[in-house]
Design a protein around this motif. Structure first.
Motif, PDB file in Angstrom:
ATOM      1  N   ARG A  50      47.407  25.334  26.566  1.00  0.00           N
ATOM      2  CA  ARG A  50      48.142  25.636  25.336  1.00  0.00           C
ATOM      3  C   ARG A  50      49.439  26.381  25.651  1.00  0.00           C
ATOM      4  O   ARG A  50      50.492  26.114  25.057  1.00  0.00           O
ATOM      5  N   GLY A  97      57.825  20.276  20.617  1.00  0.00           N
ATOM      6  CA  GLY A  97      56.470  19.925  21.016  1.00  0.00           C
ATOM      7  C   GLY A  97      56.224  18.440  21.109  1.00  0.00           C
ATOM      8  O   GLY A  97      55.330  18.002  21.836  1.00  0.00           O
ATOM      9  N   SER A 108      45.703  14.344  23.010  1.00  0.00           N
ATOM     10  CA  SER A 108      45.818  15.608  22.279  1.00  0.00           C
ATOM     11  C   SER A 108      45.405  15.403  20.836  1.00  0.00           C
ATOM     12  O   SER A 108      45.467  14.294  20.303  1.00  0.00           O
ATOM     13  N   VAL A 111      57.009  17.959  24.715  1.00  0.00           N
ATOM     14  CA  VAL A 111      56.293  18.790  25.681  1.00  0.00           C
ATOM     15  C   VAL A 111      54.811  18.450  25.743  1.00  0.00           C
ATOM     16  O   VAL A 111      54.240  18.277  26.830  1.00  0.00           O
ATOM     17  N   VAL A 112      54.143  18.360  24.604  1.00  0.00           N
ATOM     18  CA  VAL A 112      52.689  18.164  24.584  1.00  0.00           C
ATOM     19  C   VAL A 112      52.281  16.872  25.296  1.00  0.00           C
ATOM     20  O   VAL A 112      51.398  16.889  26.166  1.00  0.00           O
ATOM     21  N   ASP A 130      46.637  20.456  20.361  1.00  0.00           N
ATOM     22  CA  ASP A 130      45.893  20.947  21.514  1.00  0.00           C
ATOM     23  C   ASP A 130      45.502  19.780  22.405  1.00  0.00           C
ATOM     24  O   ASP A 130      45.161  18.692  21.931  1.00  0.00           O
ATOM     25  N   LEU A 131      45.512  20.031  23.709  1.00  0.00           N
ATOM     26  CA  LEU A 131      45.154  18.979  24.648  1.00  0.00           C
ATOM     27  C   LEU A 131      43.644  18.875  24.784  1.00  0.00           C
ATOM     28  O   LEU A 131      42.947  19.889  24.885  1.00  0.00           O
ATOM     29  N   VAL A 177      52.789  17.373  29.135  1.00  0.00           N
ATOM     30  CA  VAL A 177      51.737  18.176  29.767  1.00  0.00           C
ATOM     31  C   VAL A 177      50.453  17.354  29.876  1.00  0.00           C
ATOM     32  O   VAL A 177      49.767  17.381  30.905  1.00  0.00           O
ATOM     33  N   CYS A 202      52.151  24.262  27.080  1.00  0.00           N
ATOM     34  CA  CYS A 202      52.798  23.457  26.040  1.00  0.00           C
ATOM     35  C   CYS A 202      53.803  24.266  25.227  1.00  0.00           C
ATOM     36  O   CYS A 202      54.618  23.698  24.494  1.00  0.00           O
ATOM     37  N   THR A 203      53.733  25.598  25.352  1.00  0.00           N
ATOM     38  CA  THR A 203      54.603  26.480  24.579  1.00  0.00           C
ATOM     39  C   THR A 203      55.795  26.983  25.382  1.00  0.00           C
ATOM     40  O   THR A 203      56.918  27.050  24.873  1.00  0.00           O
TER      41      THR A 203
END
Length: 254
Positions: free
Chosen positions: A155, A170, A207, A173-174, A211-212, A177, A158-159
């Motif tokens: 998490r 995001g 995800s 990014v999400v 959240d992954l 990741v 991702c931030t």
């Protein structure tokens, strides 16, 4: 006035050394060694003084001696015995405010140095974006990150890239990741001061609600660190390296 001295033991250099100290099980050690050799991208998480740097060094000492590793650190801490290692360190600005060399710049420069593997000692801020871009280019890598659990580490990763600028969001990014990070190893220091690996998880590449999703491969209980019987859903790197992942995990769970 306070003086901060960071010292790392030279007695722990390999995964076998960690197994002998009950920080890691033999089955988990075999899994991590195979993961490193297969070129998996590994994130080592934990609180301060949980043994992240020591574990990362032990993982990297499992790398083939033919690989060229580029390490990027704020201050030199990693102890790697590989034959071809190039270490780069940040530089603080002078009194005039010039001459600073940041982690972000070093990560970018490392891609020009023919790396077989890129290692960032620790990601705290916007340099996480540059690391993700490097890993997304096909170069295997590893890093450490402060977090309370493996899920928190994913998490947080991702931030942190959002600190690179308002044009980063995001939506980029999400998924990055999710596709880049293959294994997360979480370290803890218990009440007695012992440093141990508490869990090893493998992101699925998917995800939900930001959240992954991740599969727990090894989990520590009262009986120690043991395999859950689950296998990483993404196994293309293991297949390419000739690793029978199902057999490896099944043997560890028995």
């Amino acid at each position: 006035m306070a003086v901060n001295i960071r010292k790392f033991t030279s007695r722990i250099r390999t995964l076998d050394d960690l197994v002998s100290r009950d920080a890691l099980s033999a089955e988990a050690s075999a899994f991590l060694a195979r993961s490193v050799r297969a070129g998996c991208n590994i994130l080592v998480s934990g609180a301060t003084q949980a043994g992240k740097t020591t574990l990362l060094g032990a993982l990297l000492n499992s790398v083939s001696q033919t690989e060229r590793m580029i390490t990027v650190e704020e201050t030199f801490e990693l102890d790697i015995t590989a034959a071809d290692v190039v270490g780069m360190q940040c530089r603080q600005p002078s009194l005039e405010g010039t001459g600073e060399i940041t982690l972000r710049r070093l990560i970018k420069e490392s891609l020009r140095m023919r790396p077989d593997r890129i290692i960032v000692g620790e990601v705290r801020e916007a340099e996480s974006l540059d690391l993700l871009i490097a890993l997304n280019s096909g170069v295997p890598g590893a890093c450490t990150l402060h977090a309370n659990s493996a899920a928190d580490a994913l998490r947080k990763l991702c931030t942190l890239p959002l600190l690179a600028g308002s044009n980063i969001d995001g939506a980029f990014v999400v998924p990055t990741v999710a596709s880049c990070i293959d294994i997360v190893v979480h370290c803890v220091r218990d009440a007695s001061g012992m440093r141990r690996v508490s869990e090893i998880v493998a992101p699925t590449g998917q995800s939900s609600d930001g959240d992954l999703d991740a599969t727990t491969i090894f989990q520590r209980s009262a009986n120690g660190l043991s395999a859950t019987g689950a296998v990483p859903e993404r196994h293309d790197k293991y297949d390419a390296a000739g690793v029978d992942l199902a057999e490896l995990i099944t043997r560890g769970s028995q």
